[in-house]
Design an enzyme around this catalytic site. Structure first.
Site, PDB file in Angstrom:
ATOM      1  N   TRP B 326      -4.692  -6.241  -1.882  1.00 50.22           N
ATOM      2  CA  TRP B 326      -3.877  -7.601  -2.729  1.00 50.22           C
ATOM      3  C   TRP B 326      -5.030  -8.193  -2.995  1.00 50.22           C
ATOM      4  O   TRP B 326      -4.600  -8.646  -4.605  1.00 50.22           O
ATOM      5  CB  TRP B 326      -3.342  -7.210  -1.815  1.00 50.22           C
ATOM      6  CG  TRP B 326      -2.088  -8.530  -2.752  1.00 50.22           C
ATOM      7  CD1 TRP B 326      -1.750  -8.848  -3.595  1.00 50.22           C
ATOM      8  CD2 TRP B 326      -1.993 -10.127  -2.035  1.00 50.22           C
ATOM      9  NE1 TRP B 326      -1.087  -9.929  -4.307  1.00 50.22           N
ATOM     10  CE2 TRP B 326      -1.331 -10.518  -3.658  1.00 50.22           C
ATOM     11  CE3 TRP B 326      -3.051 -11.006  -1.031  1.00 50.22           C
ATOM     12  CZ2 TRP B 326      -0.754 -12.342  -3.216  1.00 50.22           C
ATOM     13  CZ3 TRP B 326      -2.887 -12.444  -1.144  1.00 50.22           C
ATOM     14  CH2 TRP B 326      -1.777 -13.294  -2.227  1.00 50.22           C
ATOM     15  N   HIS B 327      -6.051  -9.147  -2.453  1.00 46.29           N
ATOM     16  CA  HIS B 327      -6.835  -9.528  -2.896  1.00 46.29           C
ATOM     17  C   HIS B 327      -7.898  -9.427  -3.565  1.00 46.29           C
ATOM     18  O   HIS B 327      -8.134  -9.740  -4.375  1.00 46.29           O
ATOM     19  CB  HIS B 327      -7.470 -10.522  -1.870  1.00 46.29           C
ATOM     20  CG  HIS B 327      -6.766 -11.337  -0.909  1.00 46.29           C
ATOM     21  ND1 HIS B 327      -5.706 -10.975   0.020  1.00 46.29           N
ATOM     22  CD2 HIS B 327      -6.849 -12.366  -0.862  1.00 46.29           C
ATOM     23  CE1 HIS B 327      -5.323 -11.963   0.585  1.00 46.29           C
ATOM     24  NE2 HIS B 327      -5.171 -12.497   0.332  1.00 46.29           N
ATOM     25  N   GLY B 328      -8.152  -7.510  -3.325  1.00 45.39           N
ATOM     26  CA  GLY B 328      -8.948  -7.185  -4.530  1.00 45.39           C
ATOM     27  C   GLY B 328      -8.157  -6.890  -5.295  1.00 45.39           C
ATOM     28  O   GLY B 328      -7.554  -7.593  -5.921  1.00 45.39           O
TER      29      GLY B 328
END
Lengths: 310, 490
Positions: B326-328
């Site tokens: 998700w952060h990527g």
């Protein structure tokens, strides 16, 4: 209520101190120079963007004055397009006089709002500008009449940028001045990045027309005040010149417009432009400025020092 | 419009005045108008995502509530999740995946043209993840019978778009938020004071601490191969505090602004670097609303810890890998380093679960050590360093660069005492260090007794001295060039 009053008093104290520090440590800022320069009459005011700044680094201004026998004040500023220069010059005229303006023109200054209306939003411009009611009024006028962001006069009047100036305790220095004595090692990806930052990927014809018209109107106005105008372009390395989008085309346009109005225009773009004359991609170093003064600019300034009447 | 900009405070003032002037029954509408204006001021076209999320979730919610059969309910849930999570995944990962797939397609001989898969150059709609997660909580909670249907479409739209939480959370649960919108809010001085205090502290953390660390961190991470190891070490530590102050600062401002409107949002950060284990860090101290979201909507549905030890390990790793993914996609560039970051934190959890029994036994055998302050401090420091180590993957420009940083730091550790006195520390380093020490001191005090409680009980003179100290330090030291909050990118 009492604590709000105390807060305002504290703010006043901080404001006063910040203003005093701006007076003391300001050096290159155009507004600071106008406000603090004691001399009232000049032969030349130099206007333009950062390409004109090296003319004032170290003792270069005195050198140029010595070479030409004229009195010169350099009011150029980093990234100053037409609008910021007009503002600076109008402010200058409130306190001083000049016979001529030497305008160092860059095509990027005619191609984007970033270097014009939006340029005044840069807090660095106001960080070293001592408070002056005249300038406050001018900024207010500009915000209503010339589309400058209202935050600019608000910032100046509240002194926010001065109070928030993190370099307040040291004399103002332009980053380029630290490298003035050095030679640049050109590196194409970095050079391209710099050109993209200044010029974007394409120049806008519409904006060019607008800013050129503003420029010519302003020249007309100052000519009516019997102030001569000379426009020059400073040297840049050939490979950098070639990277600039539509540079040839826009140079021709500028030349045409200026010729029609009989404004002297000297395009030194590809003259005095050996690579060893630059401390970065496009700014002359001390050797470059020396050569440029001696071999080119000295004669131009001498030739035009007494403006034609009318 | 950023929280740390003049425009925001002008906007907030106007919204707040009209909010209290308007009759209670129209206030939701005013908040909705204000929230959409706030969102549109960033990028008008992206409002389409917000509208789609709101309408699709509202209609699917109606379907879930009114469907008679379980299968129909499930159908509406799947449609709602597919639309919203589908948009999120597509926008975040399409271009990245296309870039990763092209070389594989060329290698396999499918094509010789590059790029073969078209690139959409989709801009990252700010806050997309956060409002998507909000509507997912609504649909799942409604399906699970944990809440009633949101009947009022306007108030539901406020829940999705409420401007203080719109860009970077906290991720609110509809079942806590909607009742707050429904009730009448009175102007209460103590709530306004609490709100303003939170805004002040959040702004201080953002503009004074986080933004003064930006340059130092950026310099360290921009070219790790040529950056001295000492600068890399400082960069890693500084980034730990930059991201903490940036994100928790944002949350404090969001919570404070919400309080001005009489709405309490979830606490999202709780003195994060005082955690004694990485499990505590992720579950109770850092981005709590996201942690609990993953717990409730991914970890528990997967079986959590009740489906056997092996399954628990799998579930833990899944949660952290998904969090990494998700952060990527967007944010600090596109890359696999976020996946490594997530997996590393998953690994921490494995070790934590795997050794829990061992620690318990050791603690029972040596209770004096277990209960001592020194042991507590050791655990806090160890946890902090584990987290800081994982942040290197989070912040580095690529996995390769993260390895370069780690390798260069580890190789230099022996010679560090020799180089440290000769390192050209600047005023900026000292300022950053002083600010971090100040932050830690405040957090340690706050851990013992709420600093705000203490402050509110203190004499007026003390309170105002603290307020002015914060305000003037922001004026004198703050970085006000309105840099974005880090988590707005995700």
């Amino acid at each position: 209520m009492l604590f709000i009053v105390i807060g305002l008093i504290l703010y006043g104290g901080v404001y006063y101190t910040a203003d005093m520090l701006a007076y003391k440590n300001g050096r290159l800022n155009s507004f600071h120079k106008v406000k603090t320069t004691k001399q009232s009459a000049f032969d030349y005011v130099i206007l333009g963007a950062s390409h004109a700044l090296p003319f004032g680094f170290e003792d270069m201004n005195a050198t140029l004055e010595g070479l030409t026998g004229t009195r010169i004040i350099n009011l150029a500023g980093s990234g100053h397009g037409i609008i910021p220069n007009i503002l600076v010059f109008e402010y200058f005229l409130k306190y001083h006089q000049t016979k001529n303006v030497l305008y160092v023109l860059d095509t990027f200054a005619l191609s984007s709002k970033k270097w014009n209306e939006e340029r005044l939003e840069d807090v660095k411009l106001l960080q070293w500008a001592p408070f002056d009611l005249t300038l406050a009024r001018m900024l207010l006028d500009y915000s209503f009449e010339k589309g400058i962001n209202k935050k600019v006069p608000l910032d100046y009047i509240t002194g926010f940028s001065k109070i928030n100036n993190h370099s307040r305790l040291e004399p103002e220095i332009f980053d380029g001045e630290k490298k003035f004595g050095t030679k640049y090692r050109f590196f194409k990806p970095r050079d391209r990045q710099r050109i993209k930052y200044l010029y974007g990927s394409e120049k806008s014809d519409a904006l060019f027309g607008t800013y050129m018209a503003t420029f010519m109107d302003w020249i007309e106005t100052i000519k009516m005040n019997n102030i001569g105008v000379i426009v020059i372009k400073t040297p840049i390395p050939t490979h950098i010149y070639e990277m600039i989008p539509q540079e040839n085309e826009f140079n021709r346009k500028i030349q045409k417009v200026l010729m029609e109005e009989k404004i002297p225009f000297y395009d030194f773009s590809l003259i005095n432009n050996e690579k060893e004359f630059f401390y970065d991609t496009d700014h002359l170093n001390s050797k470059g400025v020396d050569e440029f003064f001696t071999n080119h600019l000295k004669d131009v300034l001498k030739r035009h020092v007494a403006p034609k009447k009318g | 419009m950023l929280f740390n900009s003049l425009n925001f405070f002008l906007f907030l003032g106007i919204v707040l005045i009209f909010f209290y002037v308007l009759p209670s029954r129209y206030r939701w509408f005013w908040l909705l108008v204000a929230s959409y204006y706030f969102y549109i001021s960033w990028e008008p076209i992206n409002a389409i995502y917000l509208i789609v999320a709101t309408i699709s979730a509202y209609l699917c919610g109606l379907g879930i509530a009114r469907a008679g059969k379980k299968t129909t309910k499930t159908g509406f849930l799947i449609v709602g999740l597919f639309i919203n999570l589908g948009i999120l995944v597509f926008v975040k990962y399409y271009d990245f995946l296309a870039g990763q797939l092209d070389p594989l397609l060329i290698k396999s001989g499918t094509t010789t043209v590059e790029p073969f898969l078209p690139r959409l150059d989709l801009s990252n709609p700010v806050g997309l993840s956060f409002f998507t997660f909000s509507v997912v909580t609504y649909l799942v909670d409604l399906y699970a019978g944990r809440m009633d249907l949101a009947r009022h479409p306007g108030k539901f739209a406020v829940y999705v778009a409420f401007f203080p939480k719109l860009f970077a959370g906290p991720i609110e649960r509809a079942r806590y938020f909607l009742p707050q919108i429904a009730r009448t809010v009175r102007f209460e001085e103590h709530k306004i004071t609490q709100g303003l205090q939170l805004i002040l502290w959040g702004m201080f953390k953002k503009v004074v601490i986080a933004d003064n660390l930006v340059d130092l961190v950026d310099k360290s991470f921009s070219n790790p191969l040529y950056t001295p190891p000492i600068a890399l070490i400082m960069g890693a530590y500084f980034f730990a505090f930059q991201i903490y102050c940036d994100f928790s600062g944002y949350t404090d401002i969001a919570l404070g602004v919400s309080k001005l409107f009489g709405i309490d949002l979830k606490e999202n950060f709780r003195r994060s670097y005082l955690a004694v284990s990485t499990a505590e860090f992720w579950s109770r101290r850092w981005h709590i609303s996201l942690g609990s979201w993953f717990r409730d909507y991914l970890y528990f549905p997967l079986g959590g810890s009740r489906a056997g030890r092996t399954r628990q390990y799998f579930n833990l790793m899944t949660v952290f890998v998904v969090s990494g993914l998700w952060h990527g996609g967007l944010g600090y560039g596109v890359g696999w380093s976020f996946l490594v970051w997530g997996a590393l934190n998953g690994l921490y959890q494995w070790v934590g679960v795997g050794t829990a029994g061992l620690w318990r036994k050791a603690g029972d055998r040596w209770p004096m050590i277990r209960d001592s302050g020194a042991w507590h401090v050791c655990r806090v420091l160890f946890t902090f360093h584990l987290i800081t180590f994982s942040w290197i993957f989070f912040r580095a420009n690529s996995t390769e660069e993260a390895w370069i940083i780690i390798k260069r730091i580890s190789l230099s550790l022996g010679s560090l005492p020799q180089y440290l006195p000769r390192y050209p520390f600047t005023q900026e380093h000292l300022t950053a260090l002083a600010l971090i020490v100040f932050l830690i001191a405040v957090e340690i005090l706050d851990e013992r007794r709420s600093v705000w409680e203490w402050l509110n009980a203190a004499p007026k003179l003390v309170r105002w001295t603290v307020y002015y100290a914060l305000i003037f330090s922001m004026l004198l030291l703050g970085q006000w060039q309105a840099t974005e909050f880090i988590y707005m990118q995700f």
